[in-house]
Design an enzyme around this catalytic site. Sequence first.
Site, PDB file in Angstrom:
ATOM      1  N   PRO A  14       0.850  -1.198   0.000  1.00  0.00           N
ATOM      2  CA  PRO A  14       0.000   0.000   0.000  1.00  0.00           C
ATOM      3  C   PRO A  14       0.882   1.242   0.000  1.00  0.00           C
ATOM      4  O   PRO A  14       1.860   1.302   0.746  1.00  0.00           O
ATOM      5  CB  PRO A  14      -0.753  -0.118   1.341  1.00  0.00           C
ATOM      6  CG  PRO A  14       0.073  -1.017   2.197  1.00  0.00           C
ATOM      7  CD  PRO A  14       0.910  -1.873   1.293  1.00  0.00           C
ATOM      8  N   GLN A  16      -6.705  -1.713   2.973  1.00  0.00           N
ATOM      9  CA  GLN A  16      -5.956  -1.391   4.199  1.00  0.00           C
ATOM     10  C   GLN A  16      -6.661  -0.270   4.955  1.00  0.00           C
ATOM     11  O   GLN A  16      -6.960   0.777   4.363  1.00  0.00           O
ATOM     12  CB  GLN A  16      -4.515  -0.970   3.914  1.00  0.00           C
ATOM     13  CG  GLN A  16      -3.736  -0.900   5.242  1.00  0.00           C
ATOM     14  CD  GLN A  16      -2.364  -0.285   5.142  1.00  0.00           C
ATOM     15  OE1 GLN A  16      -2.231   0.899   4.816  1.00  0.00           O
ATOM     16  NE2 GLN A  16      -1.343  -1.062   5.442  1.00  0.00           N
ATOM     17  N   CYS A  55       2.318   3.225   9.909  1.00  0.00           N
ATOM     18  CA  CYS A  55       2.433   4.564   9.319  1.00  0.00           C
ATOM     19  C   CYS A  55       3.161   5.517  10.284  1.00  0.00           C
ATOM     20  O   CYS A  55       2.754   5.680  11.427  1.00  0.00           O
ATOM     21  CB  CYS A  55       1.047   5.115   8.961  1.00  0.00           C
ATOM     22  SG  CYS A  55       1.170   6.735   8.181  1.00  0.00           S
ATOM     23  N   LYS A  77       0.079  -4.994   9.055  1.00  0.00           N
ATOM     24  CA  LYS A  77       1.374  -4.522   8.543  1.00  0.00           C
ATOM     25  C   LYS A  77       2.039  -3.672   9.615  1.00  0.00           C
ATOM     26  O   LYS A  77       1.446  -2.681  10.077  1.00  0.00           O
ATOM     27  CB  LYS A  77       1.176  -3.717   7.254  1.00  0.00           C
ATOM     28  CG  LYS A  77       2.473  -3.233   6.616  1.00  0.00           C
ATOM     29  CD  LYS A  77       2.227  -2.794   5.175  1.00  0.00           C
ATOM     30  CE  LYS A  77       3.481  -2.273   4.504  1.00  0.00           C
ATOM     31  NZ  LYS A  77       3.764  -0.862   4.829  1.00  0.00           N
ATOM     32  N   ASN A 127       9.221  -6.775   3.925  1.00  0.00           N
ATOM     33  CA  ASN A 127       9.124  -5.523   3.158  1.00  0.00           C
ATOM     34  C   ASN A 127      10.235  -4.554   3.570  1.00  0.00           C
ATOM     35  O   ASN A 127      10.648  -4.527   4.720  1.00  0.00           O
ATOM     36  CB  ASN A 127       7.738  -4.891   3.399  1.00  0.00           C
ATOM     37  CG  ASN A 127       7.639  -3.452   2.928  1.00  0.00           C
ATOM     38  OD1 ASN A 127       7.478  -2.535   3.742  1.00  0.00           O
ATOM     39  ND2 ASN A 127       7.743  -3.225   1.640  1.00  0.00           N
ATOM     40  N   GLY A 128      10.683  -3.778   2.584  1.00  0.00           N
ATOM     41  CA  GLY A 128      11.663  -2.727   2.833  1.00  0.00           C
ATOM     42  C   GLY A 128      12.872  -2.857   1.929  1.00  0.00           C
ATOM     43  O   GLY A 128      13.557  -3.884   1.934  1.00  0.00           O
ATOM     44  N   ARG A 183       8.341   1.096  -3.299  1.00  0.00           N
ATOM     45  CA  ARG A 183       8.879   2.047  -4.285  1.00  0.00           C
ATOM     46  C   ARG A 183       9.559   1.332  -5.449  1.00  0.00           C
ATOM     47  O   ARG A 183       9.573   1.841  -6.572  1.00  0.00           O
ATOM     48  CB  ARG A 183       9.855   3.004  -3.585  1.00  0.00           C
ATOM     49  CG  ARG A 183       9.147   3.955  -2.637  1.00  0.00           C
ATOM     50  CD  ARG A 183      10.122   4.624  -1.705  1.00  0.00           C
ATOM     51  NE  ARG A 183      10.778   3.656  -0.847  1.00  0.00           N
ATOM     52  CZ  ARG A 183      11.807   3.910  -0.072  1.00  0.00           C
ATOM     53  NH1 ARG A 183      12.303   5.125  -0.037  1.00  0.00           N
ATOM     54  NH2 ARG A 183      12.336   2.954   0.693  1.00  0.00           N
TER      55      ARG A 183
END
Length: 312
Positions: A21, A75, A105, A143, A204-205, A229
């Site tokens: 997301p 989400q 977030c 997440k 993720n990352g 990204r």
Amino acid sequence: MEVCTLAVGNTQVKNNVFLAPMAGYTDYSLRKLQLEMGAGLTFTELVSAKGLMYGGAGSKELLYSGEEIKDTAAQIFGADAFFLRAACESEYLKDFKIVDINMGCPVPKVFKNGEGSALLTDIKKAENIIKECVKSGKIITVKIRTGQKKGDDVATDFAMMSENAGASLITVHGRVREDYYSGEPDFNAIERAKRAVKIPVIANGGIFTEEDAINMIERTGADGVMLARGAIANPFLVSKLTKTPINITLKDYMLKHIKLFSKRVEDKRAAMEFRKFVPYYFKGMTGVKELKLALLKAENTAEIIELLSKNL
Ligand SMILES: Cc1cc2nc3c(=O)[nH]c(=O)nc-3n(C[C@H](O)[C@H](O)[C@H](O)COP(=O)(O)O)c2cc1C
């Protein structure tokens, strides 16, 4: 990395390469394009549970998923279990099988309200939220990040708590809140979380290349990867990872993107939305300075289509 289907609760997702997301980017257009590239699951950007329950038209628009809804998770974010559960049970999320709860977030506006990554400081509250949302009958996924500041690692505790509370999958963004989006992910924290639970753990990352994805899986043992990204900057990365045959050039992809935008929103806004992607799409390309500048000034989609068609 081994690309395979993944059981998430009582459903199967096509494969273990997910599109993350991303607020302002992963609207229907990008999600559709990346599903065509072979993504196993995509996520809407974070949508406020409260905003949704108070009938915000903007929130509803963010959820639009067309036929691709079957491969899309909604989400939601919030701090109040009542609103989050109500959102899960609402008409707006009726056709989504999977609902993901944002606990990562870092944005101050969200954090200050006790939402997003703030939930990582209160595991009991986070647990209550998951338990309440699970009661809605939706498949609930979570997440998270690895904590607030350098050296933190709450991922294992949160993975265990999420599993016990009834979540069906957890995505670990291997960075802390103060990292925002930079720095190497904490592979060890993801690996520990993965080892602690039976539900799938998605890593993720910092995945920008095929090698990054392979490295992530090798170092963490995670069940899959979530690209953020990297999937914007390299639209073909998902297809490479999933070995999805595609017959489309970057120019065609960009043209498709702008046309998808223009079907959904008013023309000037479609042009604005597309302009956000220009720095990503043209990164590293030489001899396109003037074209890039012209695209960044374009006020309507016809202009963008003409510029791309004539100059690439
Ligand atoms: C512009 C932008 C918007 C984002 N919006 C969201 C969001 O709505 N929900 C969420 O869980 N994460 C969001 N993220 C975080 C990404 O999903 C992902 O965890 C993060 O970018 C790390 O992955 P990467 O290093 O591969 O980009 C956002 C990231 C960016 C850069």
